[in-house]
Design an enzyme around this catalytic site. Structure first.
Site, PDB file in Angstrom:
ATOM      1  N   GLY A 197     -23.367   5.692 -68.208  1.00 46.92           N
ATOM      2  CA  GLY A 197     -22.555   4.870 -67.313  1.00 46.92           C
ATOM      3  C   GLY A 197     -23.274   3.585 -66.942  1.00 46.92           C
ATOM      4  O   GLY A 197     -24.440   3.391 -67.293  1.00 46.92           O
ATOM      5  N   ARG A 218     -21.760  13.710 -71.966  1.00 43.27           N
ATOM      6  CA  ARG A 218     -20.741  14.627 -71.450  1.00 43.27           C
ATOM      7  C   ARG A 218     -20.376  15.684 -72.504  1.00 43.27           C
ATOM      8  O   ARG A 218     -20.124  16.834 -72.174  1.00 43.27           O
ATOM      9  CB  ARG A 218     -19.485  13.842 -71.051  1.00 43.27           C
ATOM     10  CG  ARG A 218     -18.427  14.721 -70.401  1.00 43.27           C
ATOM     11  CD  ARG A 218     -17.081  14.040 -70.464  1.00 43.27           C
ATOM     12  NE  ARG A 218     -17.024  12.888 -69.598  1.00 43.27           N
ATOM     13  CZ  ARG A 218     -16.287  12.827 -68.498  1.00 43.27           C
ATOM     14  NH1 ARG A 218     -15.550  13.850 -68.147  1.00 43.27           N
ATOM     15  NH2 ARG A 218     -16.256  11.737 -67.772  1.00 43.27           N
ATOM     16  N   GLY A 255     -23.422   7.501 -53.806  1.00 41.03           N
ATOM     17  CA  GLY A 255     -22.103   7.513 -53.190  1.00 41.03           C
ATOM     18  C   GLY A 255     -21.421   6.177 -53.399  1.00 41.03           C
ATOM     19  O   GLY A 255     -21.555   5.570 -54.470  1.00 41.03           O
ATOM     20  N   TYR A 282     -11.366  10.364 -53.539  1.00 38.20           N
ATOM     21  CA  TYR A 282     -12.685   9.998 -54.068  1.00 38.20           C
ATOM     22  C   TYR A 282     -13.705   9.919 -52.924  1.00 38.20           C
ATOM     23  O   TYR A 282     -14.819  10.450 -53.032  1.00 38.20           O
ATOM     24  CB  TYR A 282     -12.534   8.645 -54.766  1.00 38.20           C
ATOM     25  CG  TYR A 282     -13.779   7.993 -55.272  1.00 38.20           C
ATOM     26  CD1 TYR A 282     -14.385   8.435 -56.443  1.00 38.20           C
ATOM     27  CD2 TYR A 282     -14.337   6.903 -54.620  1.00 38.20           C
ATOM     28  CE1 TYR A 282     -15.525   7.807 -56.933  1.00 38.20           C
ATOM     29  CE2 TYR A 282     -15.466   6.265 -55.098  1.00 38.20           C
ATOM     30  CZ  TYR A 282     -16.056   6.723 -56.258  1.00 38.20           C
ATOM     31  OH  TYR A 282     -17.187   6.102 -56.747  1.00 38.20           O
ATOM     32  N   LYS A 292     -17.170  12.003 -52.151  1.00 39.34           N
ATOM     33  CA  LYS A 292     -18.469  11.333 -51.959  1.00 39.34           C
ATOM     34  C   LYS A 292     -19.099  11.741 -50.622  1.00 39.34           C
ATOM     35  O   LYS A 292     -20.319  11.924 -50.539  1.00 39.34           O
ATOM     36  CB  LYS A 292     -18.309   9.814 -52.031  1.00 39.34           C
ATOM     37  CG  LYS A 292     -18.010   9.302 -53.421  1.00 39.34           C
ATOM     38  CD  LYS A 292     -19.202   9.489 -54.322  1.00 39.34           C
ATOM     39  CE  LYS A 292     -19.001   8.948 -55.711  1.00 39.34           C
ATOM     40  NZ  LYS A 292     -20.112   9.322 -56.604  1.00 39.34           N
ATOM     41  N   ASN A 340     -20.019  -2.998 -54.016  1.00 43.41           N
ATOM     42  CA  ASN A 340     -19.395  -3.249 -55.332  1.00 43.41           C
ATOM     43  C   ASN A 340     -20.471  -3.683 -56.326  1.00 43.41           C
ATOM     44  O   ASN A 340     -21.235  -4.598 -56.031  1.00 43.41           O
ATOM     45  CB  ASN A 340     -18.369  -4.379 -55.238  1.00 43.41           C
ATOM     46  CG  ASN A 340     -17.295  -4.078 -54.231  1.00 43.41           C
ATOM     47  OD1 ASN A 340     -16.622  -3.067 -54.323  1.00 43.41           O
ATOM     48  ND2 ASN A 340     -17.140  -4.948 -53.244  1.00 43.41           N
ATOM     49  N   TRP A 358      -4.609 -13.073 -57.423  1.00 43.36           N
ATOM     50  CA  TRP A 358      -3.790 -12.398 -56.412  1.00 43.36           C
ATOM     51  C   TRP A 358      -4.278 -12.715 -54.998  1.00 43.36           C
ATOM     52  O   TRP A 358      -5.487 -12.680 -54.735  1.00 43.36           O
ATOM     53  CB  TRP A 358      -3.883 -10.884 -56.603  1.00 43.36           C
ATOM     54  CG  TRP A 358      -2.888 -10.357 -57.587  1.00 43.36           C
ATOM     55  CD1 TRP A 358      -2.397 -10.996 -58.686  1.00 43.36           C
ATOM     56  CD2 TRP A 358      -2.266  -9.066 -57.537  1.00 43.36           C
ATOM     57  NE1 TRP A 358      -1.509 -10.181 -59.338  1.00 43.36           N
ATOM     58  CE2 TRP A 358      -1.401  -8.993 -58.657  1.00 43.36           C
ATOM     59  CE3 TRP A 358      -2.348  -7.982 -56.670  1.00 43.36           C
ATOM     60  CZ2 TRP A 358      -0.629  -7.869 -58.924  1.00 43.36           C
ATOM     61  CZ3 TRP A 358      -1.587  -6.861 -56.944  1.00 43.36           C
ATOM     62  CH2 TRP A 358      -0.731  -6.811 -58.054  1.00 43.36           C
ATOM     63  N   ASP A 416      -3.494  -9.184 -49.837  1.00 37.73           N
ATOM     64  CA  ASP A 416      -4.900  -9.583 -49.761  1.00 37.73           C
ATOM     65  C   ASP A 416      -5.857  -8.398 -49.657  1.00 37.73           C
ATOM     66  O   ASP A 416      -7.020  -8.510 -49.985  1.00 37.73           O
ATOM     67  CB  ASP A 416      -5.124 -10.453 -48.517  1.00 37.73           C
ATOM     68  CG  ASP A 416      -5.199 -11.919 -48.877  1.00 37.73           C
ATOM     69  OD1 ASP A 416      -5.311 -12.221 -50.079  1.00 37.73           O
ATOM     70  OD2 ASP A 416      -5.145 -12.741 -47.952  1.00 37.73           O
TER      71      ASP A 416
HETATM   72  N1  LIG Z   1     -19.361   0.659 -60.317  1.00 32.64           N
HETATM   73  C1  LIG Z   1     -19.373   0.384 -59.034  1.00 32.64           C
HETATM   74  O1  LIG Z   1     -18.987  -0.716 -58.592  1.00 32.64           O
HETATM   75  C2  LIG Z   1     -19.871   1.401 -58.051  1.00 32.64           C
HETATM   76  C3  LIG Z   1     -19.839   1.042 -56.708  1.00 32.64           C
HETATM   77  C4  LIG Z   1     -20.266   1.953 -55.785  1.00 32.64           C
HETATM   78  C5  LIG Z   1     -20.726   3.189 -56.206  1.00 32.64           C
HETATM   79  N2  LIG Z   1     -20.769   3.517 -57.504  1.00 32.64           N
HETATM   80  C6  LIG Z   1     -21.260   4.858 -57.856  1.00 32.64           C
HETATM   81  O2  LIG Z   1     -22.264   4.829 -58.841  1.00 32.64           O
HETATM   82  C7  LIG Z   1     -22.159   5.992 -59.662  1.00 32.64           C
HETATM   83  C8  LIG Z   1     -22.075   5.587 -61.123  1.00 32.64           C
HETATM   84  O3  LIG Z   1     -20.969   4.717 -61.304  1.00 32.64           O
HETATM   85  P1  LIG Z   1     -20.767   3.865 -62.649  1.00 32.64           P
HETATM   86  O4  LIG Z   1     -20.121   2.618 -62.257  1.00 32.64           O
HETATM   87  O5  LIG Z   1     -22.039   3.870 -63.406  1.00 32.64           O
HETATM   88  O6  LIG Z   1     -19.685   4.768 -63.384  1.00 32.64           O
HETATM   89  P2  LIG Z   1     -19.441   4.927 -64.962  1.00 32.64           P
HETATM   90  O7  LIG Z   1     -19.888   3.709 -65.680  1.00 32.64           O
HETATM   91  O8  LIG Z   1     -18.038   5.392 -65.115  1.00 32.64           O
HETATM   92  O9  LIG Z   1     -20.442   6.107 -65.361  1.00 32.64           O
HETATM   93  C9  LIG Z   1     -20.251   7.411 -64.930  1.00 32.64           C
HETATM   94  C10 LIG Z   1     -20.924   8.320 -65.914  1.00 32.64           C
HETATM   95  O10 LIG Z   1     -20.730   9.668 -65.487  1.00 32.64           O
HETATM   96  C11 LIG Z   1     -20.414  10.437 -66.622  1.00 32.64           C
HETATM   97  N3  LIG Z   1     -19.618  11.591 -66.241  1.00 32.64           N
HETATM   98  C12 LIG Z   1     -18.499  11.623 -65.493  1.00 32.64           C
HETATM   99  N4  LIG Z   1     -18.024  12.873 -65.405  1.00 32.64           N
HETATM  100  C13 LIG Z   1     -18.864  13.652 -66.118  1.00 32.64           C
HETATM  101  C14 LIG Z   1     -18.900  15.030 -66.434  1.00 32.64           C
HETATM  102  N5  LIG Z   1     -17.954  15.866 -65.985  1.00 32.64           N
HETATM  103  N6  LIG Z   1     -19.911  15.495 -67.191  1.00 32.64           N
HETATM  104  C15 LIG Z   1     -20.857  14.660 -67.673  1.00 32.64           C
HETATM  105  N7  LIG Z   1     -20.878  13.346 -67.413  1.00 32.64           N
HETATM  106  C16 LIG Z   1     -19.890  12.844 -66.657  1.00 32.64           C
HETATM  107  C17 LIG Z   1     -19.614   9.522 -67.503  1.00 32.64           C
HETATM  108  O11 LIG Z   1     -19.625  10.026 -68.814  1.00 32.64           O
HETATM  109  P3  LIG Z   1     -18.576   9.483 -69.919  1.00 32.64           P
HETATM  110  O12 LIG Z   1     -19.161   8.167 -70.333  1.00 32.64           O
HETATM  111  O13 LIG Z   1     -18.612  10.502 -70.985  1.00 32.64           O
HETATM  112  O14 LIG Z   1     -17.252   9.373 -69.227  1.00 32.64           O
HETATM  113  C18 LIG Z   1     -20.352   8.207 -67.325  1.00 32.64           C
HETATM  114  O15 LIG Z   1     -21.406   8.096 -68.241  1.00 32.64           O
HETATM  115  C19 LIG Z   1     -20.939   6.753 -59.179  1.00 32.64           C
HETATM  116  O16 LIG Z   1     -21.343   7.776 -58.314  1.00 32.64           O
HETATM  117  C20 LIG Z   1     -20.158   5.736 -58.404  1.00 32.64           C
HETATM  118  O17 LIG Z   1     -19.442   6.325 -57.381  1.00 32.64           O
HETATM  119  C21 LIG Z   1     -20.349   2.650 -58.453  1.00 32.64           C
END
Ligand SMILES: NC(=O)c1ccc[n+]([C@@H]2O[C@H](COP(=O)([O-])OP(=O)(O)OC[C@H]3O[C@@H](n4cnc5c(N)ncnc54)[C@H](OP(=O)(O)O)[C@@H]3O)[C@@H](O)[C@H]2O)c1
Length: 328
Positions: A17, A40, A110, A140, A144, A173, A210, A286
């Site tokens: 991810g 996964r 989180g 969600y 968390k 974000n 938007w 907004d």
């Molecule tokens: N992106 C943001 O802006 C943001 C903001 C605040 C918090 N966060 C937090 O940061 C964390 C990571 O987010 P991210 O943006 O890196 O998300 P992401 O790019 O979607 O990565 C999530 C990873 O988790 C893996 N995953 C999900 N379900 C799984 C399962 N059942 N078994 C094994 N692997 C699994 C996914 O595998 P696959 O590739 O196979 O789907 C993916 O590699 C999350 O907890 C998210 O809540 C993110």
């Protein structure tokens, strides 16, 4: 020192991810070589028996829990059952089975959406559970919040007897390499990068954003997030405990200040080299006027963001171009 670092075995859950891959990069930059990962397909983290067998045999020293089902408003609205079920299962399995396998240090990731919709701005950690959540991503957010409470509960019950020390960080974000640029299911920065890129390629004279452009939001580059995660994981326990409480142990990770959507759109336009005009479709909603994390707890623990928007957007756009090469 190098030997101590390398002898630490670290499982990064979600290493493919955006955040997980940045955490792997950050650990490697520190000279860490003993990093365990599973895709996964190799290990479905919603499968308790599989997670139990994996952690019992690998017995890592530390776990970074960056695996989650993540998405924007549209995805959260369309798949609420998947968002609550998968996130609860992943957290419960990884945290409980890590504890069973004797893992003493775990970092749970989180999100800022754990805070109430009307939380005072900037949002500090003590706003948790003080009000109603934003309905669109409530499932969600509830998952968390459960993750934070799992960490706290295991610390409270097993901290003294087993040395359990599970910590939580709440990112604002994020954007950067490895982001999801899907036209419907993406967050604001990757969505803008795609739209501005497509407008540039089509030589479109205008691009409509938007809303009024006045809402304020905060954005953090993902490698800064990874650096903060490693920083928090590596704080000694006395320091972490001195800045948190057993039932309010989370730490916000933000950039430190917010910008308007208008400013963001102009910055993205500049990073992409879009020559046309940006307009605002004020018939569209907004959203909340301001969303900013209070990161003073983390700042007091000696960490601050380093990568500014201009630098971060340039790298993010290069990543978008790499990801979308075949269709260009
Ligand atoms: N992106 C943001 O802006 C943001 C903001 C605040 C918090 N966060 C937090 O940061 C964390 C990571 O987010 P991210 O943006 O890196 O998300 P992401 O790019 O979607 O990565 C999530 C990873 O988790 C893996 N995953 C999900 N379900 C799984 C399962 N059942 N078994 C094994 N692997 C699994 C996914 O595998 P696959 O590739 O196979 O789907 C993916 O590699 C999350 O907890 C998210 O809540 C993110």
């Amino acid at each position: 020192m190098t030997n101590i670092i390398n002898s630490t075995k670290i499982f990064v859950a979600g290493h493919r991810g955006m955040v997980g891959s940045a955490i792997v990069r950050a650990l490697q930059q520190q000279g860490q070589t003993n990093i365990v990962t599973r895709t996964r397909a190799e290990l479905d983290l919603t499968d308790q028996a599989a997670v139990r067998a994996f952690l019992a045999s690998e017995k890592p020293d530390q776990v970074y829990l960056a695996a989650a089902k993540v998405g924007g408003i549209h995805a959260n609205n369309t798949y609420p059952a998947e968002f609550i079920y998968q996130n609860l299962m992943v957290e419960a399995n990884v945290i409980h089975e890590a504890w069973r396998a004797g893992v003493q240090k775990l970092l749970f990731l989180g999100s800022s959406c754990i805070y109430p919709k009307l939380a005072p701005q900037p949002m500090s950690e003590d706003a948790l559970l003080t009000g109603t959540l934003e309905p669109t991503n409530e499932p969600y957010a509830i998952a968390k919040i459960a993750g934070i409470k799992l960490c706290e509960s295991y610390n409270r019950q097993y901290g003294a007897s087993h040395g359990t020390d599970y910590r939580s960080v709440m990112p604002t974000n994020l954007y950067g390499p490895g982001d999801n640029y899907h036209p419907q299911n993406s967050h604001v920065i990757p969505a803008l990068i795609r739209r501005f890129h497509e407008a540039k390629v089509a030589s479109a004279p205008t691009i409509a954003i938007w809303g009024t452009g006045t809402p304020r939001r905060e954005f953090l580059y993902v490698d800064d997030m990874a650096a903060a995660s490693v920083h928090v994981m590596n704080l000694d326990k006395a320091t972490y405990d001195a800045h948190t409480q057993p039932m309010q142990s989370l730490i916000n990770v933000g950039y430190g200040h917010d910008i308007t959507i208008n400013e963001l759109a102009n910055a993205v336009g500049q990073a992409i080299g879009y020559q046309g005009q940006i307009t605002f479709d004020t018939s569209k909603p907004d959203g909340t006027p301001r969303k900013l994390m209070d990161s003073s707890r983390l700042n007091a623990l000696g960490w601050r963001a380093r990568i500014g928007l201009e630098e971060g957007l340039a790298t993010a756009y290069a990543d978008f171009l790499t990801q979308n090469k075949p269709s260009l």
